[in-house]
Design a protein around this motif. Structure first.
Motif, PDB file in Angstrom:
ATOM      1  N   ARG A 110       0.846  -1.203   0.000  1.00 60.01           N
ATOM      2  CA  ARG A 110       0.000   0.000   0.000  1.00 60.01           C
ATOM      3  C   ARG A 110       0.877   1.248   0.000  1.00 60.01           C
ATOM      4  N   ALA A 111       1.919   1.213   0.819  1.00 64.97           N
ATOM      5  CA  ALA A 111       2.790   2.390   0.954  1.00 64.97           C
ATOM      6  C   ALA A 111       3.485   2.735  -0.360  1.00 64.97           C
ATOM      7  N   GLU A 112       3.889   1.685  -1.088  1.00 67.71           N
ATOM      8  CA  GLU A 112       4.606   1.925  -2.347  1.00 67.71           C
ATOM      9  C   GLU A 112       3.759   2.710  -3.349  1.00 67.71           C
ATOM     10  N   ARG A 113       2.437   2.555  -3.226  1.00 66.99           N
ATOM     11  CA  ARG A 113       1.549   3.251  -4.166  1.00 66.99           C
ATOM     12  C   ARG A 113       1.518   4.751  -3.907  1.00 66.99           C
ATOM     13  N   VAL A 114       1.724   5.141  -2.671  1.00 72.01           N
ATOM     14  CA  VAL A 114       1.502   6.551  -2.335  1.00 72.01           C
ATOM     15  C   VAL A 114       2.731   7.281  -1.782  1.00 72.01           C
ATOM     16  N   MET A 115       3.835   6.530  -1.557  1.00 70.80           N
ATOM     17  CA  MET A 115       5.022   7.177  -0.992  1.00 70.80           C
ATOM     18  C   MET A 115       6.237   6.752  -1.814  1.00 70.80           C
ATOM     19  N   PRO A 116       7.136   7.685  -2.161  1.00 73.21           N
ATOM     20  CA  PRO A 116       8.313   7.283  -2.942  1.00 73.21           C
ATOM     21  C   PRO A 116       9.083   6.173  -2.229  1.00 73.21           C
ATOM     22  N   GLY A 117       9.212   5.035  -2.908  1.00 72.56           N
ATOM     23  CA  GLY A 117       9.935   3.909  -2.315  1.00 72.56           C
ATOM     24  C   GLY A 117       9.207   3.300  -1.125  1.00 72.56           C
ATOM     25  N   GLY A 118       7.984   3.759  -0.877  1.00 71.77           N
ATOM     26  CA  GLY A 118       7.184   3.182   0.204  1.00 71.77           C
ATOM     27  C   GLY A 118       7.563   3.658   1.601  1.00 71.77           C
ATOM     28  N   VAL A 119       8.478   4.627   1.697  1.00 73.64           N
ATOM     29  CA  VAL A 119       8.947   5.063   3.022  1.00 73.64           C
ATOM     30  C   VAL A 119       8.996   6.586   3.123  1.00 73.64           C
ATOM     31  N   SER A 120       9.112   7.065   4.351  1.00 72.97           N
ATOM     32  CA  SER A 120       9.206   8.517   4.551  1.00 72.97           C
ATOM     33  C   SER A 120      10.644   9.005   4.599  1.00 72.97           C
ATOM     34  N   SER A 121      11.596   8.076   4.693  1.00 72.10           N
ATOM     35  CA  SER A 121      13.014   8.462   4.706  1.00 72.10           C
ATOM     36  C   SER A 121      13.808   7.272   4.151  1.00 72.10           C
ATOM     37  N   PRO A 122      14.756   7.549   3.223  1.00 70.34           N
ATOM     38  CA  PRO A 122      15.392   6.450   2.485  1.00 70.34           C
ATOM     39  C   PRO A 122      16.077   5.396   3.351  1.00 70.34           C
ATOM     40  N   VAL A 123      16.669   5.814   4.483  1.00 67.66           N
ATOM     41  CA  VAL A 123      17.398   4.837   5.303  1.00 67.66           C
ATOM     42  C   VAL A 123      16.493   3.767   5.909  1.00 67.66           C
ATOM     43  N   ARG A 124      15.199   3.991   5.873  1.00 68.11           N
ATOM     44  CA  ARG A 124      14.274   2.995   6.442  1.00 68.11           C
ATOM     45  C   ARG A 124      13.998   1.848   5.480  1.00 68.11           C
ATOM     46  N   ARG A 125      14.378   2.026   4.231  1.00 65.34           N
ATOM     47  CA  ARG A 125      14.089   1.027   3.215  1.00 65.34           C
ATOM     48  C   ARG A 125      15.215   0.000   3.158  1.00 65.34           C
ATOM     49  N   PHE A 126      14.893  -1.245   3.183  1.00 66.26           N
ATOM     50  CA  PHE A 126      15.884  -2.277   2.880  1.00 66.26           C
ATOM     51  C   PHE A 126      15.172  -3.399   2.161  1.00 66.26           C
ATOM     52  N   ASP A 127      15.923  -4.267   1.515  1.00 67.20           N
ATOM     53  CA  ASP A 127      15.322  -5.320   0.703  1.00 67.20           C
ATOM     54  C   ASP A 127      14.965  -6.541   1.533  1.00 67.20           C
ATOM     55  N   PRO A 128      13.876  -7.243   1.245  1.00 71.27           N
ATOM     56  CA  PRO A 128      12.943  -6.929   0.165  1.00 71.27           C
ATOM     57  C   PRO A 128      11.986  -5.779   0.513  1.00 71.27           C
ATOM     58  N   TYR A 129      11.734  -5.559   1.798  1.00 70.85           N
ATOM     59  CA  TYR A 129      10.873  -4.446   2.243  1.00 70.85           C
ATOM     60  C   TYR A 129      11.030  -4.330   3.751  1.00 70.85           C
ATOM     61  N   PRO A 130      10.797  -3.148   4.299  1.00 70.69           N
ATOM     62  CA  PRO A 130      10.956  -3.003   5.756  1.00 70.69           C
ATOM     63  C   PRO A 130       9.749  -3.548   6.505  1.00 70.69           C
ATOM     64  N   PHE A 131       9.986  -3.998   7.732  1.00 72.52           N
ATOM     65  CA  PHE A 131       8.855  -4.416   8.564  1.00 72.52           C
ATOM     66  C   PHE A 131       8.219  -3.186   9.208  1.00 72.52           C
ATOM     67  N   TYR A 132       6.967  -3.350   9.595  1.00 72.56           N
ATOM     68  CA  TYR A 132       6.234  -2.270  10.262  1.00 72.56           C
ATOM     69  C   TYR A 132       6.199  -2.529  11.763  1.00 72.56           C
ATOM     70  N   VAL A 133       6.406  -1.470  12.528  1.00 71.57           N
ATOM     71  CA  VAL A 133       6.402  -1.598  13.980  1.00 71.57           C
ATOM     72  C   VAL A 133       5.082  -1.050  14.531  1.00 71.57           C
TER      73      VAL A 133
END
Ligand code: PMP
Length: 430
Positions: free
Chosen positions: A16-39
């Protein structure tokens, strides 16, 4: 089991996040492959993910949470504060008390401006230094990250180096031209640069411990030489203590290394986990800041009473408990366990540590600067990172970030982490 099987709810949210946020995150360092977990929530040393995992957290939101997550005293003060309203656009007592506390604890700070992020802090400190000295060029050091603004996004560490795009498109060359970059810990290159550009240089900005390339301590001479070449009135030395402030010591790196800066930038721990930044220094410089002086700096949310309350309580707890020896010995224990683990298995690598921040680098024996960090084995780090995650230990997903300890990490946490090291390193060699 694969990551997708372990973190299925996070995957749904990330899609869902990928559809509305660049790279699915609010800050690039939070992104890692395959995708970050949600807390979902966090307490003490633990993160609780939406997928039901409990992780021992050594990322600690990239540094602010020296008391751990949701420290009861901070929570209570913040909740009480929030009931009174969130922000008024008028002066408040919490911001005044926090400013007084900063002046009391941080060496060479007589006045401070509270802002919202570390980025704003360094941007404003650089503007002030340029205004004061009437000189436009600044010197920064390779791998040092001072936030996401144009003047300093040149060979910056952290997210930028991970993405391989240290010079972001969109930064005018005319701006980048005024930023001179020297290797960290390279006294000769620095002296050469200062002598060459001499009267054009108005500021030298440095992370006293290079925390945006993992953890690279300064050589004994390095900070001294920076101080020597920054005559306070002609060229200001700016310590970016967004990470090191209240982390190495209550008085930060200035106190820890016994070296005075002209201007100091703060953030992270200063807000106790809520958004904040600050820059400060002697009256002589800070009196130039608007409205006392003409150097413009402003912000709708500057001095927000909720952030100020969280920060103030955090600093009061640090002052009362003085946990620095304890934090340092916890970090030393983990760093040694890691070093022993590498040695026992004949894995080439090194662990760099300064007090309660550290990082491991694979495939290299010594790391003194950004080039060394770049040449470490990042694939091995990524595998190690993934293995640790599988064993319930969370560290930042990049070799260009530090691990941090908090007062909330328990004996059990440390034991579990040591076990995780053993298993993760076995898998690396296996
Ligand atoms: N300076 C340093 C040393 C930092 O580590 C950071 C953030 N990691 C910043 C500045 C920027 O702070 P912020 O993300 O709050 O803008």
């Amino acid at each position: 089991m694969g990551y997708e099987d372990e973190f299925p709810e996070s995957l749904e949210l990330f899609k869902r996040a990928e559809r509305v946020m660049p790279g699915g995150v609010s800050s690039p360092v939070r992104r890692f492959d395959p995708y970050p977990f949600y807390v979902e929530r966090a307490e003490g040393s633990r993160l609780y993910t939406v997928d039901g995992h409990v992780l021992i957290d050594y990322c600690l939101a990239f540094g602010p949470l020296i008391l751990g997550h949701a420290h009861p005293e901070v929570v209570e003060a913040v909740v009480e504060r929030v009931r009174e309203g969130f922000h008024y656009g008028t002066p408040t007592l919490p911001e005044l008390k926090l400013a007084e506390k900063v002046v009391e604890l941080v060496p060479n700070v007589e006045k401070v401006r509270l802002v919202n992020t570390g980025t704003e802090a360094t941007m404003s400190a650089i503007r002030l230094a340029r205004a004061y000295t009437g000189r436009e060029k600044i010197v920064k050091f390779e791998g040092c990250y001072h936030g996401a603004h144009d003047a300093v996004l040149v060979r910056a560490g952290s997210g930028a180096s991970e993405l391989g795009a240290p010079d972001s498109p969109g930064i005018p060359e005319s701006v980048a031209e005024n930023t001179l970059v020297c290797p960290f810990n390279d006294v000769e290159a620095f002296v050469e640069t200062v002598e060459r550009f001499d009267e054009e240089i108005g500021a030298v900005i440095v992370e006293p411990v290079l925390g945006n390339a993992g953890c690279v301590p300064p050589d004994e001479e390095f900070l001294k030489v920076l101080r020597e070449y920054c005559d306070g009135t002609e060229r200001l030395l700016i310590f970016d203590e967004v990470i090191t402030g209240f982390r190495l010591e209550l008085g930060g790196a200035q106190e820890y290394y016994g070296i005075d800066a002209d201007l100091v930038c703060l953030g992270k721990i200063l807000g106790g986990g809520l958004p904040i930044g600050a820059f400060g220094g002697p009256e002589e410089y800070m009196s130039r800041v608007a409205p006392e002086g003409k150097v413009y700096q402003a912000g709708t949310f500057n001095g927000n009473p909720v952030s100020a309350t969280a920060g103030l309580v955090t600093l009061e707890v640090l002052e009362r408990e003085r946990p620095y020896d304890e934090l340092s010995s916890k970090a030393e224990r983990l760093a040694s366990a890691l070093e022993d683990g590498l040695e026992d298995r004949g894995i080439e690598g090194v662990v760099n540590r300064v007090e309660s921040m550290f990082q491991v680098y694979f495939g290299i024996e010594e790391v003194r600067d950004y080039a060394d960090v770049n040449s470490a084995d990042h694939d091995a780090f990524k595998r190690f990172h993934r293995e640790l995650l599988e064993h319930g230990v969370w560290i930042a997903a990049s070799n260009y970030e530090a691990w941090f300890l908090s007062i909330a990490h328990t004996e059990t946490d440390l034991e579990r982490t040591e076990e995780a090291f053993e298993e993760a390193l076995d898998r690396l060699t296996g």
